[in-house]
Scaffold this active site. Structure first.
Site, PDB file in Angstrom:
ATOM      1  N   HIS A  21      25.152  -1.349   3.245  1.00  0.00           N
ATOM      2  CA  HIS A  21      23.713  -1.165   3.053  1.00  0.00           C
ATOM      3  C   HIS A  21      22.973  -1.685   4.270  1.00  0.00           C
ATOM      4  O   HIS A  21      23.583  -2.147   5.236  1.00  0.00           O
ATOM      5  CB  HIS A  21      23.217  -1.779   1.743  1.00  0.00           C
ATOM      6  CG  HIS A  21      23.372  -3.264   1.661  1.00  0.00           C
ATOM      7  ND1 HIS A  21      22.659  -4.130   2.452  1.00  0.00           N
ATOM      8  CD2 HIS A  21      24.154  -4.031   0.891  1.00  0.00           C
ATOM      9  CE1 HIS A  21      22.997  -5.361   2.153  1.00  0.00           C
ATOM     10  NE2 HIS A  21      23.916  -5.332   1.210  1.00  0.00           N
ATOM     11  N   HIS A  24      23.731  -5.052   5.981  1.00  0.00           N
ATOM     12  CA  HIS A  24      24.912  -5.069   6.854  1.00  0.00           C
ATOM     13  C   HIS A  24      24.569  -4.451   8.209  1.00  0.00           C
ATOM     14  O   HIS A  24      24.969  -4.956   9.258  1.00  0.00           O
ATOM     15  CB  HIS A  24      26.057  -4.257   6.232  1.00  0.00           C
ATOM     16  CG  HIS A  24      26.466  -4.722   4.864  1.00  0.00           C
ATOM     17  ND1 HIS A  24      26.757  -3.865   3.842  1.00  0.00           N
ATOM     18  CD2 HIS A  24      26.619  -5.966   4.353  1.00  0.00           C
ATOM     19  CE1 HIS A  24      27.087  -4.554   2.767  1.00  0.00           C
ATOM     20  NE2 HIS A  24      27.000  -5.828   3.047  1.00  0.00           N
ATOM     21  N   CYS A 135      32.409 -17.647 -10.211  1.00  0.00           N
ATOM     22  CA  CYS A 135      31.779 -16.316 -10.150  1.00  0.00           C
ATOM     23  C   CYS A 135      32.662 -15.433  -9.275  1.00  0.00           C
ATOM     24  O   CYS A 135      32.771 -15.667  -8.072  1.00  0.00           O
ATOM     25  CB  CYS A 135      30.368 -16.366  -9.575  1.00  0.00           C
ATOM     26  SG  CYS A 135      29.748 -14.689  -9.247  1.00  0.00           S
ATOM     27  N   CYS A 138      30.777 -13.869  -6.198  1.00  0.00           N
ATOM     28  CA  CYS A 138      30.592 -14.784  -5.060  1.00  0.00           C
ATOM     29  C   CYS A 138      31.941 -15.272  -4.554  1.00  0.00           C
ATOM     30  O   CYS A 138      32.028 -15.806  -3.462  1.00  0.00           O
ATOM     31  CB  CYS A 138      29.804 -16.027  -5.455  1.00  0.00           C
ATOM     32  SG  CYS A 138      28.111 -15.763  -5.926  1.00  0.00           S
ATOM     33  N   CYS A 154      25.769 -16.315 -13.284  1.00  0.00           N
ATOM     34  CA  CYS A 154      25.629 -16.665 -11.865  1.00  0.00           C
ATOM     35  C   CYS A 154      24.188 -16.326 -11.471  1.00  0.00           C
ATOM     36  O   CYS A 154      23.702 -15.229 -11.762  1.00  0.00           O
ATOM     37  CB  CYS A 154      26.610 -15.849 -11.029  1.00  0.00           C
ATOM     38  SG  CYS A 154      26.153 -15.760  -9.293  1.00  0.00           S
ATOM     39  N   HIS A 157      24.152 -13.160  -9.080  1.00  0.00           N
ATOM     40  CA  HIS A 157      24.597 -11.858  -9.582  1.00  0.00           C
ATOM     41  C   HIS A 157      24.190 -11.552 -11.017  1.00  0.00           C
ATOM     42  O   HIS A 157      24.397 -10.430 -11.486  1.00  0.00           O
ATOM     43  CB  HIS A 157      26.123 -11.733  -9.427  1.00  0.00           C
ATOM     44  CG  HIS A 157      26.534 -11.677  -7.997  1.00  0.00           C
ATOM     45  ND1 HIS A 157      27.037 -12.764  -7.327  1.00  0.00           N
ATOM     46  CD2 HIS A 157      26.457 -10.669  -7.094  1.00  0.00           C
ATOM     47  CE1 HIS A 157      27.270 -12.419  -6.069  1.00  0.00           C
ATOM     48  NE2 HIS A 157      26.929 -11.168  -5.906  1.00  0.00           N
ATOM     49  N   LYS A 309      13.776  -7.463  -3.882  1.00  0.00           N
ATOM     50  CA  LYS A 309      15.153  -7.596  -3.426  1.00  0.00           C
ATOM     51  C   LYS A 309      15.816  -6.211  -3.453  1.00  0.00           C
ATOM     52  O   LYS A 309      15.565  -5.431  -4.355  1.00  0.00           O
ATOM     53  CB  LYS A 309      15.853  -8.540  -4.419  1.00  0.00           C
ATOM     54  CG  LYS A 309      17.194  -8.997  -3.995  1.00  0.00           C
ATOM     55  CD  LYS A 309      17.751 -10.008  -4.999  1.00  0.00           C
ATOM     56  CE  LYS A 309      19.224 -10.194  -4.673  1.00  0.00           C
ATOM     57  NZ  LYS A 309      20.076 -10.420  -5.785  1.00  0.00           N
ATOM     58  N   LYS A 312      20.660  -1.965  -6.398  1.00  0.00           N
ATOM     59  CA  LYS A 312      20.927  -0.623  -6.919  1.00  0.00           C
ATOM     60  C   LYS A 312      20.265  -0.417  -8.262  1.00  0.00           C
ATOM     61  O   LYS A 312      19.814   0.670  -8.584  1.00  0.00           O
ATOM     62  CB  LYS A 312      22.432  -0.416  -7.068  1.00  0.00           C
ATOM     63  CG  LYS A 312      23.050   0.018  -5.775  1.00  0.00           C
ATOM     64  CD  LYS A 312      24.357   0.707  -6.015  1.00  0.00           C
ATOM     65  CE  LYS A 312      24.828   1.316  -4.708  1.00  0.00           C
ATOM     66  NZ  LYS A 312      26.235   1.644  -4.726  1.00  0.00           N
TER      67      LYS A 312
HETATM   68  N1  MSP Z   1      32.634 -11.018   2.941  1.00  0.00           N
HETATM   69  C1  MSP Z   1      31.624 -11.997   3.018  1.00  0.00           C
HETATM   70  C2  MSP Z   1      31.539 -12.574   4.407  1.00  0.00           C
HETATM   71  C3  MSP Z   1      32.798 -13.143   4.944  1.00  0.00           C
HETATM   72  S1  MSP Z   1      32.627 -13.671   6.583  1.00  0.00           S
HETATM   73  C4  MSP Z   1      33.962 -14.503   6.894  1.00  0.00           C
HETATM   74  C5  MSP Z   1      30.289 -11.408   2.618  1.00  0.00           C
HETATM   75  N2  MSP Z   1      30.173 -10.067   2.744  1.00  0.00           N
HETATM   76  S2  MSP Z   1      28.895  -9.194   2.354  1.00  0.00           S
HETATM   77  O1  MSP Z   1      29.313  -7.824   2.383  1.00  0.00           O
HETATM   78  O2  MSP Z   1      28.309  -9.656   1.157  1.00  0.00           O
HETATM   79  O3  MSP Z   1      27.899  -9.332   3.576  1.00  0.00           O
HETATM   80  C6  MSP Z   1      27.115 -10.434   3.709  1.00  0.00           C
HETATM   81  C7  MSP Z   1      26.207 -10.314   4.933  1.00  0.00           C
HETATM   82  O4  MSP Z   1      25.467  -9.086   4.939  1.00  0.00           O
HETATM   83  C8  MSP Z   1      25.141 -11.367   4.881  1.00  0.00           C
HETATM   84  O5  MSP Z   1      25.580 -12.598   5.338  1.00  0.00           O
HETATM   85  C9  MSP Z   1      24.093 -10.772   5.772  1.00  0.00           C
HETATM   86  O6  MSP Z   1      24.465 -10.917   7.124  1.00  0.00           O
HETATM   87  C10 MSP Z   1      24.132  -9.309   5.400  1.00  0.00           C
HETATM   88  N3  MSP Z   1      23.185  -9.001   4.307  1.00  0.00           N
HETATM   89  C11 MSP Z   1      23.498  -8.583   3.055  1.00  0.00           C
HETATM   90  N4  MSP Z   1      22.328  -8.313   2.380  1.00  0.00           N
HETATM   91  C12 MSP Z   1      21.276  -8.545   3.164  1.00  0.00           C
HETATM   92  C13 MSP Z   1      19.881  -8.312   3.069  1.00  0.00           C
HETATM   93  N5  MSP Z   1      19.286  -7.831   1.995  1.00  0.00           N
HETATM   94  N6  MSP Z   1      19.143  -8.597   4.164  1.00  0.00           N
HETATM   95  C14 MSP Z   1      19.706  -9.010   5.340  1.00  0.00           C
HETATM   96  N7  MSP Z   1      20.997  -9.186   5.455  1.00  0.00           N
HETATM   97  C15 MSP Z   1      21.800  -9.187   4.354  1.00  0.00           C
HETATM   98  O7  MSP Z   1      29.407 -12.134   2.257  1.00  0.00           O
END
Ligand code: MSP
Length: 644
Positions: A21, A24, A135, A138, A154, A157, A309, A312
């Site tokens: 999304h 990322h 969780c 998480c 949680c 979530h 926020k 989905k």
């Molecule tokens: N897999 C773990 C990270 C492991 S690193 C060793 C994880 N993955 S995640 O798919 O949930 O991605 C998390 C990262 O995506 C967040 O830390 C952030 O950088 C980014 N974001 C996810 N949602 C976001 C927003 N709504 N806004 C900005 N960035 C966010 O956690």
């Protein structure tokens, strides 16, 4: 002086339990931009991203989809890679936690930890029993007071946490409190922004608890060699990617160069959700294993959509694939980095996207490039004119410093100040007047050379954010499309006499979608004023109409005519020529609102003088209640296109 340290930069590795999304994309684009900016400064950089594929949650998602887990991971990892390709993200390695290279590295790190001693002499890893709320989304144990009642949910979530009791291996984090604090306070581990650094220090001050680094119930992971029915904790597994990807397993050359070296800068970009893992667990694990810890972490802010926020269930997700599909990679990259203050939460709105696109990209940058190149085509036969004095001052150092501080918006604001200065310089110097005067040949050469150099330097400095657009500008300037380095930042690199490339539009304007609801729109044949029959004008022959030459033109400069309320003097670009046209639209349009507009011009009208100023053509507009409404186009057309 060039910084000789190597530069390693990582994004978090993303869970494959869903497609990517915009959050990322935001982190990954920021990392790509920062890497490119560092290379522009001459730094030797390595950029790592990838996917986090182990753990209960992914195992469960694959089962729900009815796909074998590895196949499921392969499919989603491919979606991430495709998106990065579409967004022009150029990583040096894409690590997957199911890669063999990774697994070998994790096992080596684990081997070091099992033997490691804490600062107080006790074993860093010990066996204990864990009982608590877990969780699975998480992948983290939760304290009772972190859960929402009723239902032990949680807080992140909103799903029930699961009561779990098991024998695990533990990592003695509590023994690293003093060391961690010292790392952060001394600046050896720099955490930005300051508020996040203070948050981490606050967590340490409350006391750190040991955490379990193995799981009994999870199957999808790396088995613990000492207890093969357990797998290593998914966060331990995932964090290790930052070194395994560099071939920590075999002490590879990349590992030695970008990580295990006194002159390596080891930098992680993260989100605020994963602060604890990256700023506490990870440095302490590495310290225990005798591996250098990271020296910099930057915590980015959260994107919301229209104040909510992204989720989905509420249906307000922003699909990065759809955005690139529609606008291409550059506007998406530009918007995410220009609209936000990196490190702060911010709100994404579609209106802001279209606004920034049209004003910053289509108008400011797009027009500057097209004006500059069109003038060189027209007045200098498409060849770089002779060098003259260096007039334009475009300081690249402060812009690069802003990139270095991850102040992406600040860097872009400075680049756009230069864009505006050049656009104003064109209006103020009226090169089209110089072109008419043979005594001003040298002055025009100097002006145009400097303008082209300004455009070149601007394209270099936007390259980290918009590599594709920058490459296109290089091509239009007749330069090879390659990654720029610090040597390119010097003024005067364009070779006089060298031919420019073909001019192509950079950012066609996005026209607002028609919003008139069906019921308000007049029926096709209805008269304009109810009750008044439509006038029956004298008809003309098609041959009469053919005498009128109508053409599309872009307004490149506009200023009010002194002493007149109604008249505005326009410089318009007709593709092969530029002209001055005087139009009676000053009461309806501010001059600055006209620049960049695509209008229709009667091109074969005899020149006339209005209030002593020559007008070479006429702009078409409707008159509604004495207000002028310009005729324009509902899709992009090149300047000079015939209208019939
Ligand atoms: N897999 C773990 C990270 C492991 S690193 C060793 C994880 N993955 S995640 O798919 O949930 O991605 C998390 C990262 O995506 C967040 O830390 C952030 O950088 C980014 N974001 C996810 N949602 C976001 C927003 N709504 N806004 C900005 N960035 C966010 O956690």
């Amino acid at each position: 002086m060039t910084d000789r340290r190597t530069f390693f930069l990582s994004t978090p590795i993303y869970y494959v339990n869903d497609v990517p999304h915009v959050g990322h994309a935001y982190t990954t684009i920021a990392a790509d931009t920062l890497t490119r900016a560092r290379r522009l400064q001459g730094r030797d950089a390595f950029f790592l991203t990838g996917t986090d594929e182990h753990g209960q949650n992914i195992e469960r998602t694959a089962r729900e989809k009815g796909v074998p887990t590895q196949q499921y991971c392969d499919e989603i990892a491919a979606v991430f890679r495709r998106l990065w390709e579409r967004l022009d993200v150029r990583y040096d390695r894409f690590i997957r936690t199911t890669d063999d290279l990774h697994v070998r590295g994790v096992l080596k790190l684990w081997g070091r930890l099992i033997e490691a001693k804490c600062p107080d002499g006790r074993a860093a890893i010990y066996k204990g029993t864990y009982a608590g709320w877990y969780c699975p989304r998480c992948e983290e144990f939760k304290d009772e007071d972190e859960l929402k009642q009723p239902g032990n949910l949680c807080a992140i979530h909103e799903r029930p946490a699961e009561w779990t009791e098991e024998q695990n291996f533990f990592f003695r984090l509590s023994a690293y409190e003093g060391w961690l604090k010292e790392e952060i306070v001394s600046g050896r581990l720099r955490i930005d922004p300051d508020a996040r650094r203070n948050e981490v220090l606050g967590i340490i001050d409350q006391g750190l608890k040991d955490f379990s680094v193995s799981r009994a119930r999870v199957k999808w992971g790396i088995p613990v060699p000492q207890q093969p029915d357990h797998v290593l904790y998914v966060w331990f597994d995932a964090l290790a990617n930052y070194v395994t990807a560099l071939d920590y397993a075999a002490d590879g050359a990349l590992y030695k160069k970008y990580w295990d070296s006194a002159t390596a800068e080891r930098f992680h970009l993260i989100g605020k959700d994963i602060l604890r893992f990256h700023c506490l667990y990870w440095p302490a694990l590495l310290q225990a294993a005798g591996v250098p810890p990271p020296n910099r972490e930057f915590v980015q802010g959260w994107i919301t959509k229209e104040g909510r926020k992204l989720s989905k269930t509420t249906g307000n997700v922003i699909d990065p694939e759809a955005l690139v599909e529609r606008y291409g990679p550059d506007p998406v990259r530009y918007f995410l980095l220009r609209e936000s203050t990196y490190g702060q939460d911010w709100d994404f709105t579609d209106a802001a996207f279209v606004g920034r696109y049209n004003s910053d990209l289509a108008n400011d940058l797009g027009n500057l490039v097209s004006r500059a190149l069109t003038m060189v085509q027209r007045y200098r036969d498409g060849k770089v004119p002779p060098r003259g004095a260096h007039i334009v001052t475009l300081e690249s150092d402060p812009i690069l410093a802003s990139y270095e501080a991850l102040d992406f918006a600040g860097a872009l604001i400075q680049v756009w100040a230069a864009v505006t200065r050049l656009n104003q310089r064109i209006v103020a110097n009226a090169p089209w007047e110089m072109a008419k005067d043979p005594h001003q040949t040298t002055r025009l050469d100097t002006f145009l050379y400097d303008l082209l150099e300004g455009v070149r330097l601007i394209s270099l400095l936007v390259h980290p954010v918009m590599p594709r657009a920058a490459g296109r500008i290089f091509r239009m300037l007749g330069l090879p499309e390659r990654d720029p380095g610090p040597e390119d930042l010097a003024w005067g690199r364009l070779e006089p006499g060298a031919p420019l490339g073909a001019i192509e539009p950079l950012f066609p304007r996005i026209e607002k979608e028609k919003t008139v609801p069906e019921s308000d729109a007049p029926p096709p044949s209805a008269p304009a004023t109810p009750g008044t029959p439509p006038p029956v004008p004298d008809r003309i022959d098609i041959a009469d109409f053919a005498k009128i030459e109508l053409r599309a033109a872009v307004v490149i400069a506009a200023e009010k005519l002194a002493g007149s309320k109604k008249l505005v003097k326009l410089q318009v670009d007709l593709g092969h020529e530029q002209r001055q046209v005087v139009a009676g639209i000053a009461e309806s349009y501010a001059p600055e609102a006209l620049v960049g507009k695509k209008v229709v011009i009667v091109a074969n009208l005899k020149p006339a003088k209005l209030m002593g100023v020559e007008s070479n053509g006429m702009v078409l507009a409707a008159s509604v209640d004495n207000k002028a409404v310009l005729c324009t186009f509902d899709a992009d057309v090149p300047p000079g296109a015939k209208v019939k």
